[in-house]
Design a protein around this motif. Sequence first.
Motif, mmCIF file in Angstrom:
data_model
loop_
_atom_site.group_PDB
_atom_site.id
_atom_site.type_symbol
_atom_site.label_atom_id
_atom_site.label_comp_id
_atom_site.label_asym_id
_atom_site.label_seq_id
_atom_site.Cartn_x
_atom_site.Cartn_y
_atom_site.Cartn_z
ATOM 1 N N PRO A 4 0.812 -1.221 0.000
ATOM 2 C CA PRO A 4 0.000 0.000 0.000
ATOM 3 C C PRO A 4 0.845 1.270 0.000
ATOM 4 C CG PRO A 4 -0.148 -1.088 2.137
ATOM 5 C CD PRO A 4 0.582 -2.014 1.214
ATOM 6 N N PHE A 5 1.990 1.247 0.664
ATOM 7 C CA PHE A 5 2.831 2.445 0.699
ATOM 8 C C PHE A 5 3.397 2.760 -0.681
ATOM 9 C CE2 PHE A 5 2.314 2.004 5.158
ATOM 10 C CZ PHE A 5 2.501 3.274 5.680
ATOM 11 N N PHE A 6 3.754 1.753 -1.465
ATOM 12 C CA PHE A 6 4.258 1.996 -2.812
ATOM 13 C C PHE A 6 3.159 2.555 -3.717
ATOM 14 C CE2 PHE A 6 8.491 -0.159 -3.905
ATOM 15 C CZ PHE A 6 9.022 0.106 -2.662
ATOM 16 N N TYR A 7 1.997 1.931 -3.693
ATOM 17 C CA TYR A 7 0.932 2.364 -4.591
ATOM 18 C C TYR A 7 0.389 3.738 -4.210
ATOM 19 C CZ TYR A 7 0.924 -1.739 -7.508
ATOM 20 O OH TYR A 7 1.296 -2.699 -8.425
ATOM 21 N N ILE A 8 0.184 3.974 -2.934
ATOM 22 C CA ILE A 8 -0.278 5.293 -2.488
ATOM 23 C C ILE A 8 0.840 6.314 -2.696
ATOM 24 C CG2 ILE A 8 -1.112 6.668 -0.527
ATOM 25 C CD1 ILE A 8 -3.130 4.551 -1.610
ATOM 26 N N GLY A 9 2.072 5.915 -2.426
ATOM 27 C CA GLY A 9 3.222 6.806 -2.633
ATOM 28 C C GLY A 9 3.319 7.295 -4.066
ATOM 29 N N LYS A 10 3.058 6.425 -5.025
ATOM 30 C CA LYS A 10 3.087 6.835 -6.430
ATOM 31 C C LYS A 10 2.030 7.905 -6.708
ATOM 32 C CE LYS A 10 5.300 5.331 -9.413
ATOM 33 N NZ LYS A 10 6.611 5.733 -9.951
ATOM 34 N N LEU A 11 0.870 7.781 -6.068
ATOM 35 C CA LEU A 11 -0.178 8.796 -6.226
ATOM 36 C C LEU A 11 0.265 10.149 -5.672
ATOM 37 C CD1 LEU A 11 -3.377 6.750 -5.249
ATOM 38 C CD2 LEU A 11 -2.604 7.395 -7.554
ATOM 39 N N PHE A 12 1.113 10.099 -4.641
ATOM 40 C CA PHE A 12 1.649 11.324 -4.037
ATOM 41 C C PHE A 12 2.957 11.758 -4.706
ATOM 42 C CE2 PHE A 12 -1.109 10.069 -0.436
ATOM 43 C CZ PHE A 12 -1.748 11.276 -0.216
ATOM 44 N N ARG A 13 3.290 11.127 -5.813
ATOM 45 C CA ARG A 13 4.457 11.460 -6.634
ATOM 46 C C ARG A 13 5.811 11.152 -5.980
ATOM 47 N NH1 ARG A 13 0.853 13.477 -9.616
ATOM 48 N NH2 ARG A 13 0.526 15.286 -10.825
ATOM 49 N N ALA A 14 5.825 10.228 -5.057
ATOM 50 C CA ALA A 14 7.095 9.781 -4.474
ATOM 51 C C ALA A 14 7.743 8.777 -5.428
ATOM 52 C CB ALA A 14 6.864 9.123 -3.113
ATOM 53 N N LYS A 15 9.044 8.739 -5.437
ATOM 54 C CA LYS A 15 9.776 7.688 -6.155
ATOM 55 C C LYS A 15 9.786 6.460 -5.256
ATOM 56 C CE LYS A 15 11.059 10.143 -9.706
ATOM 57 N NZ LYS A 15 10.466 9.889 -11.005
ATOM 58 N N VAL A 16 9.683 5.280 -5.843
ATOM 59 C CA VAL A 16 9.669 4.050 -5.055
ATOM 60 C C VAL A 16 10.783 3.120 -5.515
ATOM 61 C CG1 VAL A 16 7.238 4.213 -4.398
ATOM 62 C CG2 VAL A 16 7.852 3.015 -6.488
ATOM 63 N N VAL A 17 11.507 2.609 -4.532
ATOM 64 C CA VAL A 17 12.640 1.715 -4.786
ATOM 65 C C VAL A 17 12.447 0.440 -3.973
ATOM 66 C CG1 VAL A 17 15.132 1.398 -4.562
ATOM 67 C CG2 VAL A 17 14.209 3.636 -5.233
ATOM 68 N N TYR A 18 12.461 -0.664 -4.663
ATOM 69 C CA TYR A 18 12.317 -1.956 -3.993
ATOM 70 C C TYR A 18 13.614 -2.729 -4.112
ATOM 71 C CZ TYR A 18 10.235 -6.255 -2.310
ATOM 72 O OH TYR A 18 9.947 -7.361 -1.567
ATOM 73 N N ILE A 19 14.012 -3.360 -3.025
ATOM 74 C CA ILE A 19 15.209 -4.196 -3.011
ATOM 75 C C ILE A 19 14.748 -5.627 -2.747
ATOM 76 C CG2 ILE A 19 17.441 -4.642 -1.933
ATOM 77 C CD1 ILE A 19 17.307 -1.663 -0.914
ATOM 78 N N GLU A 20 14.862 -6.479 -3.763
ATOM 79 C CA GLU A 20 14.446 -7.874 -3.586
ATOM 80 C C GLU A 20 15.391 -8.542 -2.593
ATOM 81 O OE1 GLU A 20 12.119 -9.825 -3.348
ATOM 82 O OE2 GLU A 20 11.730 -10.776 -5.264
ATOM 83 N N VAL A 21 14.825 -9.380 -1.755
ATOM 84 C CA VAL A 21 15.593 -9.952 -0.654
ATOM 85 C C VAL A 21 16.684 -10.899 -1.134
ATOM 86 C CG1 VAL A 21 13.799 -9.630 1.077
ATOM 87 C CG2 VAL A 21 13.865 -11.749 -0.249
#
Length: 149
Positions: free
Chosen positions: A90-107
């Motif tokens: 939810p933080f990534f999807y909502i963050g995109k709506l708020f124009r934040a850049k999202v970075v995921y690091i696969e484990v």
Amino acid sequence: MKICFVTSSGGHLTHLMQLESWWKDKERFWVTFNKEDSRSILKNEKKYWCHFPTNRNIKNLIKNTFLAIKLLKKEKPDLIISTGAAPAIPFFYIGKLFRAKVVYIEVYDRIEKPTITGKIVYPISDLFILQWEEQKKFYPKGKVLGGLF
């Protein structure tokens, strides 16, 4: 730059702690589970507790979605970083709506198959970091940076 780190407790949080030399001088806040390890590790950090358990728990996914709206509206991070697990969604999807850049690091320990969270956030990630070359078969646009440990 303001950073939101969103993660489960345990190994996912430990992965993000490995990046301390990079984030220690940046404005930041954390979103994770209110558990003994995260309380100890983050005792001097700005943090918010999200709802758990999250594995296949629709009720807590909904609660964390509303928490994401509230916190991201309040904090306005420029960047959201996660190593998983479910609170990232939810933080990534909502963050995109708020124009934040999202970075995921696969484990680090998922070489033979992708994580569920990784599969869900891969399409919207601005940067998808891999720790193994073998993970490219699941995430062809991912960038291999090597292990955090």
